[in-house]
Design a protein around this motif. Structure first.
Motif, mmCIF file in Angstrom:
data_model
loop_
_atom_site.group_PDB
_atom_site.id
_atom_site.type_symbol
_atom_site.label_atom_id
_atom_site.label_comp_id
_atom_site.label_asym_id
_atom_site.label_seq_id
_atom_site.Cartn_x
_atom_site.Cartn_y
_atom_site.Cartn_z
ATOM 1 N N ALA A 74 34.571 18.640 46.682
ATOM 2 C CA ALA A 74 33.948 19.028 46.540
ATOM 3 C C ALA A 74 32.702 18.335 45.876
ATOM 4 O O ALA A 74 32.721 18.070 44.667
ATOM 5 C CB ALA A 74 34.228 20.322 45.311
ATOM 6 N N PRO A 75 31.537 18.952 45.810
ATOM 7 C CA PRO A 75 30.284 18.491 45.270
ATOM 8 C C PRO A 75 30.181 18.688 43.832
ATOM 9 O O PRO A 75 30.907 19.683 42.794
ATOM 10 C CB PRO A 75 29.316 18.918 45.807
ATOM 11 N N TYR A 76 29.632 17.937 42.969
ATOM 12 C CA TYR A 76 29.486 18.214 41.311
ATOM 13 C C TYR A 76 28.237 18.821 41.374
ATOM 14 O O TYR A 76 27.176 18.994 41.606
ATOM 15 C CB TYR A 76 28.782 16.764 40.652
ATOM 16 N N VAL A 77 28.972 19.953 40.548
ATOM 17 C CA VAL A 77 27.582 20.508 39.538
ATOM 18 C C VAL A 77 28.273 20.863 38.044
ATOM 19 O O VAL A 77 29.290 20.564 37.968
ATOM 20 C CB VAL A 77 28.801 21.935 40.195
ATOM 21 N N ASP A 78 27.595 21.868 37.423
ATOM 22 C CA ASP A 78 27.840 21.957 36.032
ATOM 23 C C ASP A 78 27.391 22.952 35.872
ATOM 24 O O ASP A 78 27.018 24.449 36.347
ATOM 25 C CB ASP A 78 26.434 21.239 35.098
ATOM 26 N N ASN A 79 28.691 23.844 35.272
ATOM 27 C CA ASN A 79 28.370 25.464 35.210
ATOM 28 C C ASN A 79 28.534 25.963 33.529
ATOM 29 O O ASN A 79 28.590 27.202 33.436
ATOM 30 C CB ASN A 79 30.172 24.828 35.267
ATOM 31 N N SER A 80 27.337 25.353 32.823
ATOM 32 C CA SER A 80 27.328 25.417 31.740
ATOM 33 C C SER A 80 26.427 26.670 32.256
ATOM 34 O O SER A 80 25.841 27.447 31.175
ATOM 35 C CB SER A 80 26.119 24.445 30.913
ATOM 36 N N TYR A 81 25.637 26.872 33.107
ATOM 37 C CA TYR A 81 24.766 28.197 33.490
ATOM 38 C C TYR A 81 25.436 29.807 33.510
ATOM 39 O O TYR A 81 25.065 31.135 33.180
ATOM 40 C CB TYR A 81 23.984 28.595 34.223
ATOM 41 N N LYS A 82 26.371 29.437 33.721
ATOM 42 C CA LYS A 82 27.328 30.423 33.701
ATOM 43 C C LYS A 82 29.278 30.787 33.553
ATOM 44 O O LYS A 82 30.089 31.131 34.219
ATOM 45 C CB LYS A 82 28.211 30.836 35.006
ATOM 46 N N TRP A 83 28.722 29.724 31.620
ATOM 47 C CA TRP A 83 31.053 29.756 31.470
ATOM 48 C C TRP A 83 31.742 31.428 31.861
ATOM 49 O O TRP A 83 32.353 31.589 31.703
ATOM 50 C CB TRP A 83 30.478 29.958 29.856
ATOM 51 N N ALA A 84 30.838 32.347 31.408
ATOM 52 C CA ALA A 84 31.976 33.702 31.561
ATOM 53 C C ALA A 84 31.959 34.224 32.413
ATOM 54 O O ALA A 84 32.892 34.883 33.299
ATOM 55 C CB ALA A 84 31.123 34.833 30.600
ATOM 56 N N LEU A 91 37.205 24.463 28.328
ATOM 57 C CA LEU A 91 35.733 24.288 29.464
ATOM 58 C C LEU A 91 35.879 23.522 30.671
ATOM 59 O O LEU A 91 36.325 22.975 30.543
ATOM 60 C CB LEU A 91 34.495 24.096 28.626
ATOM 61 N N ASP A 92 35.042 23.551 31.524
ATOM 62 C CA ASP A 92 34.885 22.850 32.794
ATOM 63 C C ASP A 92 33.496 22.319 32.710
ATOM 64 O O ASP A 92 32.790 21.825 33.073
ATOM 65 C CB ASP A 92 34.481 23.790 34.201
ATOM 66 N N ASP A 93 34.111 20.957 31.392
ATOM 67 C CA ASP A 93 32.848 20.097 31.076
ATOM 68 C C ASP A 93 33.343 18.677 32.037
ATOM 69 O O ASP A 93 34.156 18.625 31.783
ATOM 70 C CB ASP A 93 32.997 19.876 29.786
ATOM 71 N N ASN A 94 32.055 18.101 32.668
ATOM 72 C CA ASN A 94 31.853 17.613 33.099
ATOM 73 C C ASN A 94 32.961 16.225 32.722
ATOM 74 O O ASN A 94 33.102 15.098 33.210
ATOM 75 C CB ASN A 94 31.000 17.619 34.536
ATOM 76 N N GLU A 95 31.436 15.484 31.771
ATOM 77 C CA GLU A 95 32.286 14.865 30.800
ATOM 78 C C GLU A 95 33.365 14.350 30.036
ATOM 79 O O GLU A 95 33.943 13.461 29.912
ATOM 80 C CB GLU A 95 30.771 15.305 29.897
ATOM 81 N N ALA A 96 34.046 15.455 29.789
ATOM 82 C CA ALA A 96 35.248 15.406 28.397
ATOM 83 C C ALA A 96 36.301 14.910 29.916
ATOM 84 O O ALA A 96 36.337 14.935 31.198
ATOM 85 C CB ALA A 96 35.853 17.230 28.105
ATOM 86 N N MET A 97 37.388 14.202 29.228
ATOM 87 C CA MET A 97 38.993 14.467 29.529
ATOM 88 C C MET A 97 39.701 15.304 29.642
ATOM 89 O O MET A 97 40.061 15.150 28.002
ATOM 90 C CB MET A 97 39.154 12.651 28.724
ATOM 91 N N LYS A 126 22.514 20.440 32.463
ATOM 92 C CA LYS A 126 23.541 20.580 31.388
ATOM 93 C C LYS A 126 22.994 22.370 30.029
ATOM 94 O O LYS A 126 21.266 21.607 29.520
ATOM 95 C CB LYS A 126 23.881 19.952 31.261
ATOM 96 N N PHE A 127 23.699 23.221 30.053
ATOM 97 C CA PHE A 127 22.858 23.982 29.260
ATOM 98 C C PHE A 127 23.481 23.787 27.710
ATOM 99 O O PHE A 127 24.370 24.222 27.981
ATOM 100 C CB PHE A 127 22.474 24.993 29.772
ATOM 101 N N GLU A 128 22.821 23.911 26.694
ATOM 102 C CA GLU A 128 23.431 23.507 25.322
ATOM 103 C C GLU A 128 23.728 25.268 25.084
ATOM 104 O O GLU A 128 24.102 25.164 24.217
ATOM 105 C CB GLU A 128 22.083 22.949 24.442
ATOM 106 N N SER A 129 23.399 26.031 25.055
ATOM 107 C CA SER A 129 24.357 27.305 24.835
ATOM 108 C C SER A 129 23.555 28.530 26.117
ATOM 109 O O SER A 129 22.954 28.210 26.863
ATOM 110 C CB SER A 129 23.012 27.979 23.747
ATOM 111 N N VAL A 130 24.487 29.745 26.272
ATOM 112 C CA VAL A 130 24.571 30.510 26.617
ATOM 113 C C VAL A 130 22.755 31.112 26.717
ATOM 114 O O VAL A 130 22.483 31.802 27.957
ATOM 115 C CB VAL A 130 25.318 31.762 26.762
ATOM 116 N N ILE A 131 22.199 31.615 26.009
ATOM 117 C CA ILE A 131 21.162 32.311 24.998
ATOM 118 C C ILE A 131 19.997 30.833 26.100
ATOM 119 O O ILE A 131 19.312 31.609 27.192
ATOM 120 C CB ILE A 131 20.433 32.746 23.949
ATOM 121 N N GLU A 132 20.264 29.628 26.003
ATOM 122 C CA GLU A 132 19.268 28.802 26.943
ATOM 123 C C GLU A 132 19.254 29.255 28.318
ATOM 124 O O GLU A 132 18.622 29.529 29.201
ATOM 125 C CB GLU A 132 20.046 27.682 26.550
#
Length: 342
Positions: free
Chosen positions: A182-192, A157-163, A93-99
Protein backbone atom coordinates in the motif's frame (compact mmCIF):
# COMPACT_ATOMS: atom_id res chain seq x y z
CA UNK A 1 -27.32 26.68 10.03
CA UNK A 2 -26.63 24.80 13.25
CA UNK A 3 -24.60 21.58 13.33
CA UNK A 4 -24.85 19.60 16.57
CA UNK A 5 -22.64 16.76 17.78
CA UNK A 6 -25.60 14.40 17.35
CA UNK A 7 -25.82 15.31 13.68
CA UNK A 8 -22.08 14.76 13.29
CA UNK A 9 -22.08 11.35 14.97
CA UNK A 10 -25.00 10.18 12.77
CA UNK A 11 -23.59 11.66 9.53
CA UNK A 12 -26.46 14.10 9.06
CA UNK A 13 -24.33 17.25 9.15
CA UNK A 14 -24.07 17.92 5.41
CA UNK A 15 -20.27 18.03 5.60
CA UNK A 16 -18.72 16.40 2.56
CA UNK A 17 -16.85 13.10 2.47
CA UNK A 18 -13.84 12.76 0.12
CA UNK A 19 -15.84 13.53 -3.01
CA UNK A 20 -16.14 17.30 -3.55
CA UNK A 21 -18.65 17.15 -6.41
CA UNK A 22 -22.19 16.90 -5.05
CA UNK A 23 -23.53 15.81 -8.46
CA UNK A 24 -21.32 12.71 -8.36
CA UNK A 25 -22.41 11.94 -4.81
CA UNK A 26 -26.08 12.09 -5.83
CA UNK A 27 -25.39 9.86 -8.82
CA UNK A 28 -23.71 7.23 -6.64
CA UNK A 29 -26.60 7.35 -4.16
CA UNK A 30 -29.13 6.80 -6.93
CA UNK A 31 -27.15 3.81 -8.21
CA UNK A 32 -27.01 2.34 -4.71
CA UNK A 33 -30.75 2.85 -4.17
CA UNK A 34 -31.54 1.13 -7.48
CA UNK A 35 -29.34 -1.80 -6.47
CA UNK A 36 -31.27 -2.20 -3.21
CA UNK A 37 -34.70 -2.29 -4.86
CA UNK A 38 -36.50 -5.69 -4.77
CA UNK A 39 -35.69 -7.94 -7.70
CA UNK A 40 -38.21 -8.51 -10.49
CA UNK A 41 -40.06 -11.87 -10.63
CA UNK A 42 -37.81 -13.35 -13.31
CA UNK A 43 -34.76 -12.33 -11.27
CA UNK A 44 -36.21 -14.07 -8.21
CA UNK A 45 -36.60 -17.21 -10.30
CA UNK A 46 -32.95 -17.06 -11.32
CA UNK A 47 -31.92 -16.81 -7.70
CA UNK A 48 -34.05 -19.81 -6.78
CA UNK A 49 -32.33 -21.74 -9.52
CA UNK A 50 -28.96 -20.91 -8.01
CA UNK A 51 -27.90 -18.24 -10.52
CA UNK A 52 -28.01 -15.35 -8.04
CA UNK A 53 -24.86 -14.19 -6.30
CA UNK A 54 -26.31 -12.57 -3.17
CA UNK A 55 -28.24 -14.20 -0.35
CA UNK A 56 -31.01 -12.31 1.38
CA UNK A 57 -28.86 -11.48 4.40
CA UNK A 58 -25.63 -10.73 2.58
CA UNK A 59 -24.04 -7.26 2.54
CA UNK A 60 -24.32 -4.80 -0.32
CA UNK A 61 -20.91 -3.30 -1.07
CA UNK A 62 -20.63 0.38 -1.84
CA UNK A 63 -18.12 2.76 -0.30
CA UNK A 64 -14.66 2.82 1.31
CA UNK A 65 -15.79 4.13 4.65
CA UNK A 66 -17.46 0.83 5.52
CA UNK A 67 -14.77 -1.39 4.04
CA UNK A 68 -17.23 -3.08 1.71
CA UNK A 69 -15.99 -1.86 -1.66
CA UNK A 70 -15.23 -5.25 -3.13
CA UNK A 71 -17.85 -8.00 -3.16
CA UNK A 72 -17.02 -11.61 -2.48
CA UNK A 73 -17.39 -12.41 -6.17
CA UNK A 74 -15.32 -9.55 -7.61
CA UNK A 75 -12.04 -10.32 -9.30
CA UNK A 76 -8.71 -9.27 -7.76
CA UNK A 77 -7.50 -5.98 -9.10
CA UNK A 78 -10.94 -4.46 -9.57
CA UNK A 79 -10.44 -0.76 -8.83
CA UNK A 80 -12.77 1.12 -6.57
CA UNK A 81 -13.73 4.68 -7.49
CA UNK A 82 -13.86 5.67 -3.83
CA UNK A 83 -10.13 5.06 -3.45
CA UNK A 84 -9.42 7.19 -6.49
CA UNK A 85 -10.12 10.29 -4.41
CA UNK A 86 -6.87 12.21 -3.93
CA UNK A 87 -7.46 13.03 -0.27
CA UNK A 88 -7.08 9.39 0.73
CA UNK A 89 -3.39 9.73 -0.05
CA UNK A 90 -2.53 12.91 1.86
CA UNK A 91 1.05 12.95 3.16
CA UNK A 92 0.90 16.20 5.13
CA UNK A 93 1.39 15.85 8.88
CA UNK A 94 -1.02 17.87 11.05
CA UNK A 95 -0.02 18.72 14.61
CA UNK A 96 -3.61 18.86 15.88
CA UNK A 97 -7.13 18.00 14.77
CA UNK A 98 -7.99 21.72 14.88
CA UNK A 99 -5.30 22.33 12.26
CA UNK A 100 -6.63 19.57 10.00
CA UNK A 101 -10.01 21.32 9.74
CA UNK A 102 -8.50 23.59 7.09
CA UNK A 103 -8.93 20.79 4.52
CA UNK A 104 -12.70 21.24 4.37
CA UNK A 105 -13.79 24.12 6.63
CA UNK A 106 -14.34 26.54 3.72
CA UNK A 107 -16.22 24.04 1.54
CA UNK A 108 -20.01 24.41 1.18
CA UNK A 109 -22.36 22.00 2.92
CA UNK A 110 -23.99 19.46 0.64
CA UNK A 111 -27.41 19.90 2.26
CA UNK A 112 -29.17 21.48 5.24
CA UNK A 113 -27.97 19.72 8.44
CA UNK A 114 -30.43 17.08 9.59
CA UNK A 115 -32.22 16.74 6.27
CA UNK A 116 -30.17 13.94 4.64
CA UNK A 117 -27.60 11.24 5.37
CA UNK A 118 -24.09 11.32 3.95
CA UNK A 119 -21.26 9.34 5.50
CA UNK A 120 -18.47 11.81 6.21
CA UNK A 121 -15.04 11.08 7.58
CA UNK A 122 -14.54 14.84 7.86
CA UNK A 123 -17.64 15.06 10.04
CA UNK A 124 -15.77 12.90 12.53
CA UNK A 125 -12.68 15.09 12.17
CA UNK A 126 -14.84 18.01 13.30
CA UNK A 127 -16.26 15.82 16.08
CA UNK A 128 -12.72 15.09 17.30
CA UNK A 129 -12.06 18.84 17.40
CA UNK A 130 -15.13 19.24 19.63
CA UNK A 131 -13.78 16.51 21.94
CA UNK A 132 -10.38 18.21 22.02
CA UNK A 133 -11.85 21.56 23.05
CA UNK A 134 -14.25 20.02 25.60
CA UNK A 135 -11.56 17.82 27.17
CA UNK A 136 -8.99 20.58 27.28
CA UNK A 137 -6.30 18.29 25.90
CA UNK A 138 -5.20 16.85 22.56
CA UNK A 139 -7.73 14.46 21.08
CA UNK A 140 -5.07 11.79 20.61
CA UNK A 141 -3.99 11.98 24.28
CA UNK A 142 -7.62 11.75 25.36
CA UNK A 143 -8.23 8.66 23.22
CA UNK A 144 -5.04 6.88 24.28
CA UNK A 145 -6.03 7.34 27.94
CA UNK A 146 -9.43 5.83 27.18
CA UNK A 147 -7.80 2.87 25.41
CA UNK A 148 -5.58 2.33 28.44
CA UNK A 149 -8.61 2.40 30.77
CA UNK A 150 -10.16 -0.32 28.59
CA UNK A 151 -6.93 -2.37 28.68
CA UNK A 152 -6.52 -1.88 24.92
CA UNK A 153 -2.74 -1.62 25.17
CA UNK A 154 -2.12 -2.58 21.52
CA UNK A 155 -4.29 0.24 20.16
CA UNK A 156 -2.12 3.17 19.07
CA UNK A 157 -1.94 6.04 16.60
CA UNK A 158 -1.12 5.02 13.04
CA UNK A 159 2.03 7.15 13.16
CA UNK A 160 4.49 6.38 10.37
CA UNK A 161 7.48 7.61 12.35
CA UNK A 162 6.87 5.58 15.50
CA UNK A 163 8.37 2.12 16.01
CA UNK A 164 5.27 -0.02 16.59
CA UNK A 165 5.80 -3.63 17.64
CA UNK A 166 4.09 -6.15 15.33
CA UNK A 167 2.84 -3.48 12.94
CA UNK A 168 1.45 -5.30 9.88
CA UNK A 169 2.27 -4.47 6.28
CA UNK A 170 -0.71 -3.33 4.23
CA UNK A 171 -1.51 -4.39 0.67
CA UNK A 172 -3.56 -3.33 -2.35
CA UNK A 173 -4.14 -4.66 -5.86
CA UNK A 174 -2.70 -2.50 -8.61
CA UNK A 175 -4.29 -1.82 -12.00
CA UNK A 176 -2.91 -5.10 -13.35
CA UNK A 177 -4.45 -7.11 -10.52
CA UNK A 178 -1.14 -7.74 -8.80
CA UNK A 179 -0.66 -7.57 -5.06
CA UNK A 180 1.59 -4.65 -4.06
CA UNK A 181 2.49 -2.72 -0.91
CA UNK A 182 0.00 0.00 0.00
CA UNK A 183 1.24 3.54 -0.72
CA UNK A 184 2.50 5.79 2.07
CA UNK A 185 -0.15 8.04 3.65
CA UNK A 186 -0.30 10.21 6.77
CA UNK A 187 -3.57 9.78 8.67
CA UNK A 188 -3.10 12.73 11.04
CA UNK A 189 -5.90 14.56 9.20
CA UNK A 190 -8.48 11.93 10.26
CA UNK A 191 -7.51 10.30 13.57
CA UNK A 192 -11.18 9.88 14.53
CA UNK A 193 -12.24 8.56 11.13
CA UNK A 194 -9.53 5.94 10.55
CA UNK A 195 -6.25 6.86 12.22
CA UNK A 196 -5.72 4.17 14.85
CA UNK A 197 -4.02 0.78 14.67
CA UNK A 198 -5.46 -2.05 16.75
CA UNK A 199 -5.60 -5.83 17.09
CA UNK A 200 -8.34 -8.45 17.15
CA UNK A 201 -7.82 -8.89 20.89
CA UNK A 202 -8.17 -5.18 21.63
CA UNK A 203 -11.28 -4.82 19.48
CA UNK A 204 -12.85 -7.73 21.38
CA UNK A 205 -12.12 -5.90 24.64
CA UNK A 206 -13.75 -2.80 23.20
CA UNK A 207 -16.82 -4.80 22.14
CA UNK A 208 -17.06 -6.49 25.55
CA UNK A 209 -16.85 -3.13 27.35
CA UNK A 210 -19.76 -1.82 25.28
CA UNK A 211 -21.81 -5.00 25.70
CA UNK A 212 -21.18 -5.03 29.47
CA UNK A 213 -22.23 -1.39 29.72
CA UNK A 214 -25.37 -2.11 27.67
CA UNK A 215 -26.43 -5.09 29.82
CA UNK A 216 -25.20 -4.02 33.29
CA UNK A 217 -28.61 -2.74 34.36
CA UNK A 218 -30.37 -5.99 33.37
CA UNK A 219 -28.46 -8.34 35.68
CA UNK A 220 -28.66 -9.18 39.35
CA UNK A 221 -25.28 -10.21 40.72
CA UNK A 222 -25.14 -13.05 43.26
CA UNK A 223 -23.07 -10.67 45.41
CA UNK A 224 -25.80 -8.08 45.09
CA UNK A 225 -23.89 -5.59 43.02
CA UNK A 226 -22.02 -5.42 39.73
CA UNK A 227 -19.23 -3.06 38.89
CA UNK A 228 -20.56 -0.24 36.72
CA UNK A 229 -19.99 -0.31 32.98
CA UNK A 230 -17.55 2.07 31.30
CA UNK A 231 -20.62 3.85 29.91
CA UNK A 232 -24.12 4.10 31.36
CA UNK A 233 -26.60 1.51 29.98
CA UNK A 234 -28.80 4.32 28.67
CA UNK A 235 -25.87 5.85 26.80
CA UNK A 236 -25.13 2.64 24.87
CA UNK A 237 -28.83 2.08 24.26
CA UNK A 238 -29.02 5.59 22.77
CA UNK A 239 -25.94 4.92 20.63
CA UNK A 240 -27.59 1.74 19.34
CA UNK A 241 -30.98 3.30 18.53
CA UNK A 242 -31.53 3.95 14.78
CA UNK A 243 -31.73 7.60 13.80
CA UNK A 244 -34.38 8.73 11.26
CA UNK A 245 -33.26 9.62 7.71
CA UNK A 246 -30.11 7.49 7.97
CA UNK A 247 -29.02 4.48 5.90
CA UNK A 248 -26.35 1.78 5.89
CA UNK A 249 -24.57 0.67 2.76
CA UNK A 250 -23.14 -2.58 4.10
CA UNK A 251 -26.27 -4.05 5.74
CA UNK A 252 -29.63 -3.83 3.97
CA UNK A 253 -31.48 -4.54 7.23
CA UNK A 254 -29.74 -1.78 9.15
CA UNK A 255 -30.03 1.90 9.91
CA UNK A 256 -27.33 4.21 11.14
CA UNK A 257 -27.45 5.18 14.81
CA UNK A 258 -24.69 7.08 16.63
CA UNK A 259 -21.39 5.92 15.13
CA UNK A 260 -22.87 2.42 14.78
CA UNK A 261 -24.99 0.60 12.24
CA UNK A 262 -27.89 -1.12 13.98
CA UNK A 263 -30.36 -3.83 13.05
CA UNK A 264 -33.45 -3.90 15.26
CA UNK A 265 -35.27 -6.96 16.54
CA UNK A 266 -38.16 -7.55 14.16
CA UNK A 267 -40.52 -10.21 12.83
CA UNK A 268 -43.40 -9.10 10.63
CA UNK A 269 -45.54 -12.20 11.01
CA UNK A 270 -45.49 -15.78 12.25
CA UNK A 271 -43.12 -18.20 10.47
CA UNK A 272 -41.48 -15.25 8.67
CA UNK A 273 -37.88 -14.17 8.74
CA UNK A 274 -36.83 -13.04 12.20
CA UNK A 275 -34.23 -10.31 12.72
CA UNK A 276 -32.01 -10.22 15.80
CA UNK A 277 -30.80 -7.00 17.33
CA UNK A 278 -27.12 -6.33 16.70
CA UNK A 279 -24.72 -3.42 16.19
CA UNK A 280 -21.78 -3.31 13.83
CA UNK A 281 -19.35 -1.12 11.95
CA UNK A 282 -16.92 -1.81 9.19
CA UNK A 283 -13.74 0.10 8.46
CA UNK A 284 -11.70 0.71 5.35
CA UNK A 285 -8.48 2.60 4.69
CA UNK A 286 -5.59 2.53 2.26
CA UNK A 287 -4.38 -1.07 2.57
CA UNK A 288 -6.71 -2.28 5.32
CA UNK A 289 -10.25 -3.50 6.06
CA UNK A 290 -12.02 -4.39 9.30
CA UNK A 291 -15.33 -5.13 11.01
CA UNK A 292 -16.63 -5.26 14.57
CA UNK A 293 -20.05 -6.84 15.21
CA UNK A 294 -21.85 -7.14 18.57
CA UNK A 295 -24.80 -9.55 18.88
CA UNK A 296 -26.27 -9.21 22.41
CA UNK A 297 -27.89 -12.25 23.98
CA UNK A 298 -31.67 -11.94 24.34
CA UNK A 299 -32.11 -11.77 28.10
CA UNK A 300 -35.12 -12.55 30.23
CA UNK A 301 -36.19 -9.99 32.88
CA UNK A 302 -34.02 -10.27 36.00
CA UNK A 303 -31.54 -12.55 34.28
CA UNK A 304 -28.97 -14.13 36.55
CA UNK A 305 -25.25 -14.49 35.92
CA UNK A 306 -23.13 -11.58 34.81
CA UNK A 307 -22.54 -9.55 31.67
CA UNK A 308 -21.38 -9.43 28.97
CA UNK A 309 -23.65 -12.01 27.38
CA UNK A 310 -23.68 -12.40 23.62
CA UNK A 311 -21.35 -12.86 20.67
CA UNK A 312 -18.70 -10.41 19.47
CA UNK A 313 -16.93 -10.89 16.15
CA UNK A 314 -14.06 -8.80 14.86
CA UNK A 315 -11.96 -9.25 11.74
CA UNK A 316 -8.91 -7.16 10.86
CA UNK A 317 -7.41 -7.58 7.41
CA UNK A 318 -4.27 -5.90 6.05
CA UNK A 319 -5.81 -5.73 2.60
CA UNK A 320 -7.75 -2.92 0.96
CA UNK A 321 -11.41 -3.22 -0.08
CA UNK A 322 -12.26 -6.60 1.44
CA UNK A 323 -15.94 -7.30 2.15
CA UNK A 324 -16.19 -8.54 5.75
CA UNK A 325 -19.59 -7.66 7.23
CA UNK A 326 -21.58 -10.63 5.95
CA UNK A 327 -18.81 -13.00 7.06
CA UNK A 328 -18.86 -11.51 10.56
CA UNK A 329 -22.65 -11.86 10.76
CA UNK A 330 -22.52 -15.51 9.67
CA UNK A 331 -19.87 -16.26 12.30
CA UNK A 332 -21.92 -14.51 15.01
CA UNK A 333 -25.08 -16.40 14.08
CA UNK A 334 -23.23 -19.71 14.09
CA UNK A 335 -21.84 -19.18 17.60
CA UNK A 336 -25.21 -17.89 18.82
CA UNK A 337 -27.00 -20.94 17.37
CA UNK A 338 -24.48 -23.26 18.99
CA UNK A 339 -24.92 -21.57 22.36
CA UNK A 340 -28.72 -21.76 22.26
CA UNK A 341 -28.53 -25.44 21.32
CA UNK A 342 -26.58 -26.29 24.48
Amino acid sequence: VTITTRLLVSHLSGIRHYEKDIAKVKEEKEKANRALKPAKPHQDKEQREGKGTEKADSAKPRKEHDGETKSRNSKPGRRDKEFEQEEYYLKEKFESVIESLKIFKNDPLFFKPGSQFLYSTYGFTLLSAVVERAAGQKFTDYMLKMFRDLDMLSTVLDDNEAMIYNRARCYVYNKKGRLVNAPYVDNSYKWAGGGFLSSVGDLLKFGNALLYSYQAGQFKSSAGKLLPGYLKPGTVSMMWTPVPKTEVSWDRDGKYAMAWAVVEKQQQCGCCRRQRHYASHTGGAVGASSVLLILPEELRPGAGGAPPRGVIVTIVCNMQSVSLSSTALKIAREFDREKRAQ
